[in-house]
Write a protein that holds these residues in place. Structure first.
Motif, PDB file in Angstrom:
ATOM      1  N   ASP A  35      -2.918  -3.835   7.299  1.00 35.10           N
ATOM      2  CA  ASP A  35      -4.143  -3.061   7.541  1.00 35.10           C
ATOM      3  C   ASP A  35      -5.374  -3.664   6.860  1.00 35.10           C
ATOM      4  OD1 ASP A  35      -2.974  -0.715   8.975  1.00 35.10           O
ATOM      5  OD2 ASP A  35      -1.868  -0.522   7.086  1.00 35.10           O
ATOM      6  N   GLY A  36      -5.127  -4.552   5.886  1.00 33.84           N
ATOM      7  CA  GLY A  36      -6.247  -5.186   5.202  1.00 33.84           C
ATOM      8  C   GLY A  36      -6.184  -5.198   3.685  1.00 33.84           C
ATOM      9  N   LEU A  37      -5.144  -4.595   3.089  1.00 35.99           N
ATOM     10  CA  LEU A  37      -4.976  -4.682   1.637  1.00 35.99           C
ATOM     11  C   LEU A  37      -4.801  -6.137   1.223  1.00 35.99           C
ATOM     12  CD1 LEU A  37      -2.454  -1.875   0.572  1.00 35.99           C
ATOM     13  CD2 LEU A  37      -4.793  -2.158  -0.220  1.00 35.99           C
ATOM     14  N   ALA A  38      -5.274  -6.490   0.052  1.00 32.25           N
ATOM     15  CA  ALA A  38      -5.092  -7.854  -0.456  1.00 32.25           C
ATOM     16  C   ALA A  38      -3.617  -8.151  -0.674  1.00 32.25           C
ATOM     17  CB  ALA A  38      -5.862  -8.046  -1.755  1.00 32.25           C
ATOM     18  N   HIS A  39      -2.847  -7.141  -1.096  1.00 30.08           N
ATOM     19  CA  HIS A  39      -1.415  -7.296  -1.372  1.00 30.08           C
ATOM     20  C   HIS A  39      -0.779  -5.916  -1.323  1.00 30.08           C
ATOM     21  CE1 HIS A  39       2.275  -8.356  -3.592  1.00 30.08           C
ATOM     22  NE2 HIS A  39       1.995  -9.608  -3.241  1.00 30.08           N
ATOM     23  N   ASN A  40       0.513  -5.866  -1.021  1.00 34.52           N
ATOM     24  CA  ASN A  40       1.207  -4.575  -0.951  1.00 34.52           C
ATOM     25  C   ASN A  40       1.554  -3.993  -2.319  1.00 34.52           C
ATOM     26  OD1 ASN A  40       1.088  -4.339   1.795  1.00 34.52           O
ATOM     27  ND2 ASN A  40       3.085  -5.263   2.144  1.00 34.52           N
ATOM     28  N   GLU A  41       1.475  -4.808  -3.369  1.00 37.17           N
ATOM     29  CA  GLU A  41       1.714  -4.285  -4.710  1.00 37.17           C
ATOM     30  C   GLU A  41       0.381  -3.809  -5.280  1.00 37.17           C
ATOM     31  OE1 GLU A  41       3.973  -5.472  -8.814  1.00 37.17           O
ATOM     32  OE2 GLU A  41       4.520  -6.431  -6.938  1.00 37.17           O
ATOM     33  N   VAL A  42       0.224  -2.490  -5.338  1.00 31.88           N
ATOM     34  CA  VAL A  42      -1.018  -1.871  -5.797  1.00 31.88           C
ATOM     35  C   VAL A  42      -0.757  -1.229  -7.158  1.00 31.88           C
ATOM     36  CG1 VAL A  42      -2.799  -0.157  -5.291  1.00 31.88           C
ATOM     37  CG2 VAL A  42      -1.742  -1.440  -3.418  1.00 31.88           C
ATOM     38  N   PHE A  43      -1.497  -1.691  -8.173  1.00 33.19           N
ATOM     39  CA  PHE A  43      -1.297  -1.210  -9.538  1.00 33.19           C
ATOM     40  C   PHE A  43      -2.132   0.021  -9.863  1.00 33.19           C
ATOM     41  CE2 PHE A  43      -0.623  -5.879  -9.822  1.00 33.19           C
ATOM     42  CZ  PHE A  43       0.741  -5.838 -10.054  1.00 33.19           C
ATOM     43  N   SER A  44      -3.288   0.145  -9.216  1.00 34.92           N
ATOM     44  CA  SER A  44      -4.189   1.240  -9.558  1.00 34.92           C
ATOM     45  C   SER A  44      -5.038   1.622  -8.350  1.00 34.92           C
ATOM     46  CB  SER A  44      -5.095   0.804 -10.718  1.00 34.92           C
ATOM     47  OG  SER A  44      -5.938   1.841 -11.114  1.00 34.92           O
ATOM     48  N   VAL A  45      -5.360   2.912  -8.265  1.00 37.78           N
ATOM     49  CA  VAL A  45      -6.207   3.465  -7.201  1.00 37.78           C
ATOM     50  C   VAL A  45      -7.406   4.114  -7.874  1.00 37.78           C
ATOM     51  CG1 VAL A  45      -6.308   5.071  -5.271  1.00 37.78           C
ATOM     52  CG2 VAL A  45      -4.127   4.006  -5.871  1.00 37.78           C
ATOM     53  N   PHE A  55      -8.673  -0.587  -4.756  1.00 39.41           N
ATOM     54  CA  PHE A  55      -7.260  -0.765  -5.051  1.00 39.41           C
ATOM     55  C   PHE A  55      -7.078  -2.049  -5.854  1.00 39.41           C
ATOM     56  CE2 PHE A  55      -7.471   1.218  -0.725  1.00 39.41           C
ATOM     57  CZ  PHE A  55      -7.176   2.504  -1.136  1.00 39.41           C
ATOM     58  N   ALA A  56      -6.499  -1.924  -7.037  1.00 34.66           N
ATOM     59  CA  ALA A  56      -6.193  -3.077  -7.885  1.00 34.66           C
ATOM     60  C   ALA A  56      -4.834  -3.603  -7.450  1.00 34.66           C
ATOM     61  CB  ALA A  56      -6.170  -2.654  -9.349  1.00 34.66           C
ATOM     62  N   THR A  57      -4.800  -4.827  -6.951  1.00 31.85           N
ATOM     63  CA  THR A  57      -3.555  -5.358  -6.398  1.00 31.85           C
ATOM     64  C   THR A  57      -3.132  -6.661  -7.077  1.00 31.85           C
ATOM     65  OG1 THR A  57      -4.291  -6.891  -4.649  1.00 31.85           O
ATOM     66  CG2 THR A  57      -4.404  -4.518  -4.165  1.00 31.85           C
ATOM     67  N   GLY A  60      -5.864  -9.434  -5.865  1.00 32.66           N
ATOM     68  CA  GLY A  60      -7.289  -9.150  -5.785  1.00 32.66           C
ATOM     69  C   GLY A  60      -7.590  -7.667  -5.787  1.00 32.66           C
ATOM     70  N   ALA A  61      -8.885  -7.358  -5.733  1.00 31.78           N
ATOM     71  CA  ALA A  61      -9.363  -5.980  -5.663  1.00 31.78           C
ATOM     72  C   ALA A  61      -9.774  -5.705  -4.226  1.00 31.78           C
ATOM     73  CB  ALA A  61     -10.550  -5.783  -6.591  1.00 31.78           C
ATOM     74  N   THR A  62      -9.279  -4.614  -3.671  1.00 30.57           N
ATOM     75  CA  THR A  62      -9.600  -4.262  -2.291  1.00 30.57           C
ATOM     76  C   THR A  62     -10.471  -3.022  -2.256  1.00 30.57           C
ATOM     77  OG1 THR A  62      -7.541  -5.219  -1.470  1.00 30.57           O
ATOM     78  CG2 THR A  62      -8.657  -3.657  -0.029  1.00 30.57           C
ATOM     79  N   ARG A  63     -11.558  -3.121  -1.506  1.00 31.51           N
ATOM     80  CA  ARG A  63     -12.503  -2.015  -1.272  1.00 31.51           C
ATOM     81  C   ARG A  63     -12.150  -1.398   0.073  1.00 31.51           C
ATOM     82  NH1 ARG A  63     -17.143  -1.037   1.644  1.00 31.51           N
ATOM     83  NH2 ARG A  63     -18.838  -0.005   0.543  1.00 31.51           N
TER      84      ARG A  63
END
Length: 181
Positions: A35-45, A55-57, A60-63
């Motif tokens: 869908d556009g996340l930098a990575h599927n491992e997301v540490f923080s929202v 999303f901290a991944t 990278g950081a995804t807006r």
């Protein structure tokens, strides 16, 4: 990893390698790299003051504005691609804790703070801004307080339980609590 309730009452969950899921009270919607996340491992929202999600991944950081994803990496000026935390200051600037230090983002450019500037360690797992405007960074080498001009580091020598700090919490009395390993 992370869970927040957004300003509309929806719950957002990060999962180990499973992307980010949103629960609107009836159904779940999961967003992934497809869908556009930098990575599927997301540490923080994190939801900023304008309603944008960050999303901290792992990569990278995804807006996310609710429709469009935009990721930021070292190519954009981020200190490191592994981002663990996101915070916002009173002026709407974003602060990212990364494996390469702290990145400050004014919406256009990044400025990075590292051990060369006085940060205790470049691996930053959490960020908190206190009522005086000072920034606190949980790192693998202790806790750093940043006034905007200089750093002060707190370690086991000052009474911290261990030098590897994972999280920072502020209680209702304004006391800071540090979760260490």
């Amino acid at each position: 990893f992370s869970m927040i309730e957004d300003r509309d009452g929806k719950l957002w969950f990060s999962a180990f390698g499973g992307g980010i899921s949103c629960f609107d009270g009836q159904t779940f919607r999961t967003y992934t790299r497809d869908d556009g996340l930098a990575h599927n491992e997301v540490f923080s929202v994190f939801q900023d003051s304008t309603g944008i999600f960050w999303f901290a991944t792992e990569l990278g950081a995804t807006r996310f504005d609710g429709q469009t994803f935009r990721s930021y990496t070292t190519k954009d000026g981020l200190a490191h691609n592994e981002v663990s935390s996101v915070s916002e200051d009173k002026d709407g600037n974003l602060w990212f804790g990364t494996e390469g230090g702290v990145s400050f983002f004014d919406g256009q450019t990044f400025r990075n703070l590292t051990t060369e500037d006085g940060l205790a360690h470049n691996s930053v797992s959490d960020i908190y801004q206190d009522e005086n405007g000072h920034w606190w960074f949980a790192t693998e080498g202790g806790v750093s307080r940043y006034t905007g001009q200089y750093f002060t580091t707190f370690t086991t020598g000052e009474g911290l339980g261990a030098n590897w700090c994972r999280k920072i919490y502020c209680d209702q009395d304004g006391c800071l609590w540090f979760v260490t390993d």
